[in-house]
Design an enzyme around this catalytic site. Structure first.
Site, PDB file in Angstrom:
ATOM      1  N   LEU A 133       1.147   3.928  -1.169  1.00  0.00           N
ATOM      2  CA  LEU A 133       1.803   4.975  -0.395  1.00  0.00           C
ATOM      3  C   LEU A 133       1.756   4.711   1.104  1.00  0.00           C
ATOM      4  O   LEU A 133       2.380   5.438   1.877  1.00  0.00           O
ATOM      5  CB  LEU A 133       1.195   6.345  -0.723  1.00  0.00           C
ATOM      6  CG  LEU A 133       1.401   6.824  -2.164  1.00  0.00           C
ATOM      7  CD1 LEU A 133       0.774   8.198  -2.364  1.00  0.00           C
ATOM      8  CD2 LEU A 133       2.873   6.853  -2.534  1.00  0.00           C
ATOM      9  N   ARG A 134       0.969   3.722   1.531  1.00  0.00           N
ATOM     10  CA  ARG A 134       0.974   3.208   2.910  1.00  0.00           C
ATOM     11  C   ARG A 134       0.437   4.166   3.969  1.00  0.00           C
ATOM     12  O   ARG A 134       0.338   3.786   5.128  1.00  0.00           O
ATOM     13  CB  ARG A 134       2.375   2.770   3.318  1.00  0.00           C
ATOM     14  CG  ARG A 134       3.037   1.742   2.404  1.00  0.00           C
ATOM     15  CD  ARG A 134       2.255   0.470   2.273  1.00  0.00           C
ATOM     16  NE  ARG A 134       3.032  -0.610   1.652  1.00  0.00           N
ATOM     17  CZ  ARG A 134       2.506  -1.583   0.935  1.00  0.00           C
ATOM     18  NH1 ARG A 134       1.181  -1.608   0.733  1.00  0.00           N
ATOM     19  NH2 ARG A 134       3.269  -2.533   0.428  1.00  0.00           N
ATOM     20  N   ASP A 166      -7.610  -3.880  -4.271  1.00  0.00           N
ATOM     21  CA  ASP A 166      -6.180  -4.103  -4.452  1.00  0.00           C
ATOM     22  C   ASP A 166      -5.823  -5.573  -4.288  1.00  0.00           C
ATOM     23  O   ASP A 166      -6.361  -6.412  -4.984  1.00  0.00           O
ATOM     24  CB  ASP A 166      -5.389  -3.215  -3.498  1.00  0.00           C
ATOM     25  CG  ASP A 166      -3.899  -3.312  -3.760  1.00  0.00           C
ATOM     26  OD1 ASP A 166      -3.505  -3.137  -4.930  1.00  0.00           O
ATOM     27  OD2 ASP A 166      -3.151  -3.598  -2.826  1.00  0.00           O
ATOM     28  N   HIS A 205      -1.948  -5.387 -12.891  1.00  0.00           N
ATOM     29  CA  HIS A 205      -0.695  -6.163 -13.052  1.00  0.00           C
ATOM     30  C   HIS A 205      -0.896  -7.549 -13.692  1.00  0.00           C
ATOM     31  O   HIS A 205      -0.607  -8.577 -13.093  1.00  0.00           O
ATOM     32  CB  HIS A 205       0.054  -6.281 -11.725  1.00  0.00           C
ATOM     33  CG  HIS A 205      -0.779  -6.576 -10.517  1.00  0.00           C
ATOM     34  ND1 HIS A 205      -1.712  -7.599 -10.456  1.00  0.00           N
ATOM     35  CD2 HIS A 205      -0.799  -5.981  -9.296  1.00  0.00           C
ATOM     36  CE1 HIS A 205      -2.261  -7.612  -9.269  1.00  0.00           C
ATOM     37  NE2 HIS A 205      -1.741  -6.651  -8.546  1.00  0.00           N
ATOM     38  N   ASP A 242       3.123  -0.892  -9.484  1.00  0.00           N
ATOM     39  CA  ASP A 242       2.721  -1.643  -8.288  1.00  0.00           C
ATOM     40  C   ASP A 242       3.764  -1.444  -7.185  1.00  0.00           C
ATOM     41  O   ASP A 242       4.131  -2.389  -6.471  1.00  0.00           O
ATOM     42  CB  ASP A 242       2.519  -3.124  -8.603  1.00  0.00           C
ATOM     43  CG  ASP A 242       1.851  -3.889  -7.456  1.00  0.00           C
ATOM     44  OD1 ASP A 242       1.279  -3.245  -6.557  1.00  0.00           O
ATOM     45  OD2 ASP A 242       1.907  -5.134  -7.449  1.00  0.00           O
ATOM     46  N   HIS A 275       8.046  -2.194   1.657  1.00  0.00           N
ATOM     47  CA  HIS A 275       8.055  -2.918   2.933  1.00  0.00           C
ATOM     48  C   HIS A 275       9.405  -2.682   3.596  1.00  0.00           C
ATOM     49  O   HIS A 275      10.443  -2.776   2.933  1.00  0.00           O
ATOM     50  CB  HIS A 275       7.863  -4.422   2.727  1.00  0.00           C
ATOM     51  CG  HIS A 275       6.551  -4.809   2.135  1.00  0.00           C
ATOM     52  ND1 HIS A 275       5.372  -4.780   2.849  1.00  0.00           N
ATOM     53  CD2 HIS A 275       6.222  -5.232   0.882  1.00  0.00           C
ATOM     54  CE1 HIS A 275       4.375  -5.179   2.062  1.00  0.00           C
ATOM     55  NE2 HIS A 275       4.863  -5.444   0.870  1.00  0.00           N
TER      56      HIS A 275
END
Length: 430
Positions: free
Chosen positions: A63-64, A152, A232, A305, A309
């Site tokens: 979510l940054r 992460d 992942h 995932d 960007h």
């Protein structure tokens, strides 16, 4: 206001339900699942011809916020989740500052409470600054609301640190999630190491970089008894090792992404940065092994995932641009097209991978339609035709390889804690 979801095919793996029925939600919780439910004061959603499932859970989202709000925010990312049929998302700690303290965890919880369209659960870092050296304040983060720990995209390379992290994770009853990559093997790589990387003159990331880390961590999981989760997963050997660990009683689980079962490196448009992610798209053989793992039950969950960007960063030369794609709005459609439509898995198994599977790892108290459970519901159609326009995405970023793809099947409505947050009919997110 109460809500009745009427005449849908209700599939709830948690309660072994698969029948045409109504779902009644009162005061934000499931009140009943049965035919011909009614209430004069209830809002009615007609789900005739649709599938009604427990709210979908995405256990791996970026979510940054805080720190990278130009790419995504808790609000925008949660809106993308609602548009994709997800009612709960777990956000990774690679923020700025890193979510390695109760202060940052609490910030995320509070922002989500006031701004998010769906339930947001923070994942805390394993190590301070995700630097892989000193353990973060794991107990304090759990008390503040963290539901798991992970560094992460920065794997814990030091085995001693990872052992200690697993011991702490076990003592706090938290899953520990690892991005499995030996950086000494993958350093400088941009795509899967194979014929295509040679053809395009790009440095490769060998499958062995994932396999080596999974092997090491399974030994440590056996030593510590920690609940260990492979993020992942993308290689044949990694899937086989997870299956071996599970068959020998280890509390090990794994997830895969829609792009890892829906694409292979042969599908990449050369030098298109929207196909650059980590782990990279692997060969067809590895992709087939992922699908086999989904069919067999080795892989517990599908997770997106979702890695936003902005174009200013992503649309650089392939070697310079960051890894990752957005995926919240296309995940269900890809799973329906690539797994259900060809008959590889059933609808019930698909729903498991989005509900009871991630719930078994994260233990959020969600993922079921049993009476008393939170009123989280995903309504979808296996056949609805729609075209994904990334420029209309609820996300702040546009980095997807699926732009302009026409899908058959996808979400129709997302209900969170008894409130209709999104529907295909209105496309409005509340």
């Amino acid at each position: 206001m109460p809500i009745v979801i009427r005449n849908g095919r209700v599939i709830d793996p948690a309660s072994n339900t698969d029948r045409v029925a109504d779902v009644f939600i009162v005061d934000g919780r499931i009140a009943g699942v049965a035919p011909n439910l009614s209430s004069p004061k209830a809002e009615v959603f007609d789900a005739t011809g649709m599938i009604v499932a427990p709210g979908f859970i995405d256990m791996h989202v970026h979510l940054r916020e805080p720190g990278f709000e130009h790419a995504e925010t808790i609000e925008s990312g949660s809106r993308a989740a609602a548009a994709g049929g997800f009612t709960s998302i777990c956000c990774m700690p690679n923020t700025k500052p890193v979510n390695d303290s109760a202060m940052v965890t609490s910030y995320i919880v509070e922002q989500a409470r006031s701004k998010a369209a769906v339930n947001v659960f923070p994942i805390g870092a394993i190590t301070k600054g995700s630097a892989g050296e000193e353990l973060a304040a794991i107990g304090a983060m759990k008390a503040a609301g963290a539901v798991a720990i992970s560094d992460d995209g920065l794997p814990v390379m030091n085995a001693r640190v990872m052992r200690r992290a697993m011991e702490f994770a076990r003592s706090y009853d938290l899953p520990i999630i690892q991005h499995c990559e030996d950086l000494n093997l993958s350093a400088g790589g941009d795509m899967h190491e194979g014929a295509n990387s040679v053809r395009w003159g790009l440095r490769g990331i060998p499958a062995a970089s994932e396999d080596v880390m999974v092997a090491r961590d399974l030994v440590l999981a056996q030593l510590t008894g920690a609940r260990y989760h492979v993020a992942h997963i993308s290689t044949r050997n990694a899937v086989a090792m997870v299956e071996y660990g599970r068959s020998h009683g280890l509390p090990v689980t794994c997830e895969t992404t829609p792009h890892h079962f829906g694409l292979a490196d042969a599908d990449m448009a050369p030098y298109d940065s929207n196909y650059k992610m980590k782990p990279p798209l692997r060969s067809c053989g590895h992709r087939d092994a992922i699908i086999e793992g989904l069919i067999a039950g080795t892989i517990s969950a599908i997770a997106t995932d979702h890695a936003p960007h902005p174009g200013s960063e992503k649309m650089q030369e392939f070697e310079r641009c960051p890894f990752g794609i957005i995926g919240l709005e296309t995940a269900l459609a890809l799973a329906l097209e690539e797994l259900v439509a060809p008959g590889k898995i059933t609808l019930a198994r698909l729903i498991e991978l989005f509900t009871t599977g991630p719930e078994s790892v994260m233990r959020l108290g969600r993922g079921t339609l049993t009476p008393g459970a939170p009123g989280d519901v995903t309504v979808f159609s296996p056949t609805v035709e729609w075209t994904y326009d990334v420029n209309q995405s609820a996300s702040r970023s546009r980095n997807s390889p699926f732009h302009a793809r026409t899908f058959h099947g996808g979400p129709m409505a997302t209900i969170v804690n008894g409130g209709l947050k999104w529907s295909r009919q209105s496309s409005h997110i509340t």
